[in-house]
Each structure stands twice: as structure tokens, then as C-alpha cells.
Design a protein around this motif. Structure first.
Motif, short mmCIF file in Angstrom:
data_model
loop_
_atom_site.label_atom_id
_atom_site.label_comp_id
_atom_site.label_asym_id
_atom_site.label_seq_id
_atom_site.Cartn_x
_atom_site.Cartn_y
_atom_site.Cartn_z
N ARG A 119 0.87 -1.17 0.00
CA ARG A 119 0.00 0.00 0.00
C ARG A 119 0.91 1.22 0.00
O ARG A 119 1.70 1.43 0.92
N VAL A 120 0.83 2.02 -1.07
CA VAL A 120 1.66 3.22 -1.22
C VAL A 120 0.80 4.44 -0.91
O VAL A 120 -0.31 4.57 -1.43
N CYS A 121 1.34 5.34 -0.09
CA CYS A 121 0.59 6.53 0.34
C CYS A 121 1.36 7.80 0.02
O CYS A 121 2.57 7.89 0.25
N LEU A 122 0.64 8.79 -0.47
CA LEU A 122 1.15 10.15 -0.58
C LEU A 122 0.88 10.80 0.77
O LEU A 122 -0.27 10.80 1.25
N ASP A 123 1.94 11.34 1.40
CA ASP A 123 1.76 11.90 2.73
C ASP A 123 2.26 13.34 2.80
O ASP A 123 2.74 13.89 1.81
N ASP A 124 2.16 13.93 3.99
CA ASP A 124 2.51 15.34 4.16
C ASP A 124 4.00 15.57 4.40
O ASP A 124 4.42 16.70 4.62
N GLY A 125 4.81 14.53 4.36
CA GLY A 125 6.25 14.68 4.49
C GLY A 125 6.73 14.97 5.89
O GLY A 125 7.91 15.24 6.11
N SER A 126 5.84 14.89 6.89
CA SER A 126 6.25 15.15 8.27
C SER A 126 6.90 13.91 8.88
O SER A 126 6.86 12.82 8.30
N ALA A 127 7.45 14.08 10.07
CA ALA A 127 8.09 12.96 10.76
C ALA A 127 7.07 11.86 11.01
O ALA A 127 5.89 12.14 11.25
#
Length: 141
Positions: A119-127
């Protein structure tokens, strides 16, 4: 007649000897299966390739954030056939302010046969754990 029989026997013996001593073709290892992925939310995205190994999955590609004030990253989860989580990995880079940034990371799947699904997710780049905007599932080919 004996001469022809002797010649035929010699030819068969020579041919058989050559077949038995001929070098064998070496088997080339099979390439690992790969699956393209693309997770897009409006004009931000993560895209790339999943490479399926025996007990892990390589996730590599690029992500982009079109927003000048927010960043994007990529998270991947390996799952077994029953949807049990095997591992999680996060991109080692993040995209901010319209940049297209490459990434590469490996997610463990330490069970016989490896992962059945990623499962690949686009995220907000936060820790970790980041906020996920959209996730897409990809099955083992």
C-alpha cells in the motif's frame, strides 16, 4: 560391410562423446518482478516502481508538492495475503515548494514468499507517522 559398420559406430561414439562433454548453458537468474505505482491528489503525486524481492520490497520513484507552503513524502506498507501488516517504510526525502524529488527505500516483508500487497501513500512529508492524503494498494504480480 564391416568398414561401414565400424565407421558408423565411430561416428555415433564421437557424437555421443561430444554431447556428453559439451558445456551446459548456465541459467540466468530471473529478474525480480516490478510494478509501477502512481498516487495523485490534485497536482501533487508520488510515482515510481515497486520491486518485489523474497522478503522485502524496494520502493523507488519521485514525489512532488505543487504547494509553496506544504511538503509531500511517500510511505509504503507491506501486507500479507490476509492484509496483516508486515512492515512500513518512509521516503528519505520530501518534496516542498513545487520540487520533484527522488526517493528510494526498502520495506521489510519477512515471511516466506514476501509481501502479497504493498500500500503506497502520498503523505505530508512530516516525521513518522505522517498524515496520509491518499493510499493505493498494489498486488504482487
Amino acid at each position: 560391410m564391416r568398414t561401414h559398420l565400424a565407421a558408423a559406430f565411430s561416428a555415433v561414439t564421437l557424437t555421443t562423446g561430444m554431447l556428453l562433454t559439451a558445456p551446459t548453458a548456465s541459467a540466468q537468474p530471473a529478474a525480480y518482478p516490478a510494478t509501477p505505482f502512481n498516487v495523485t491528489v490534485t497536482n501533487t503525486y508520488t510515482t515510481g516502481t515497486l520491486t518485489w524481492y523474497g522478503r522485502s520490497v524496494l520502493v523507488e520513484g519521485v514525489h512532488k508538492s505543487a504547494d509553496q507552503e506544504n511538503c509531500r513524502g511517500t510511505t509504503a506498507f507491506t501486507l500479507d495475503a490476509g492484509n496483516g501488516q508486515l512492515g512500513v517504510g518512509y521516503s528519505n526525502t520530501r518534496s516542498c515548494a513545487g520540487e520533484v524529488v527522488p526517493f528510494s527505500f526498502t520495506v521489510p516483508a519477512d515471511v516466506p514468499g514476501g509481501a502479497a500487497v504493498v500500500r503506497v501513500c502520498l503523505d505530508d512529508g512530516s516525521a513518522p507517522p505522517p498524515t496520509y492524503f491518499k493510499c493505493v494498494r498494489y498486488g504482487h504480480p
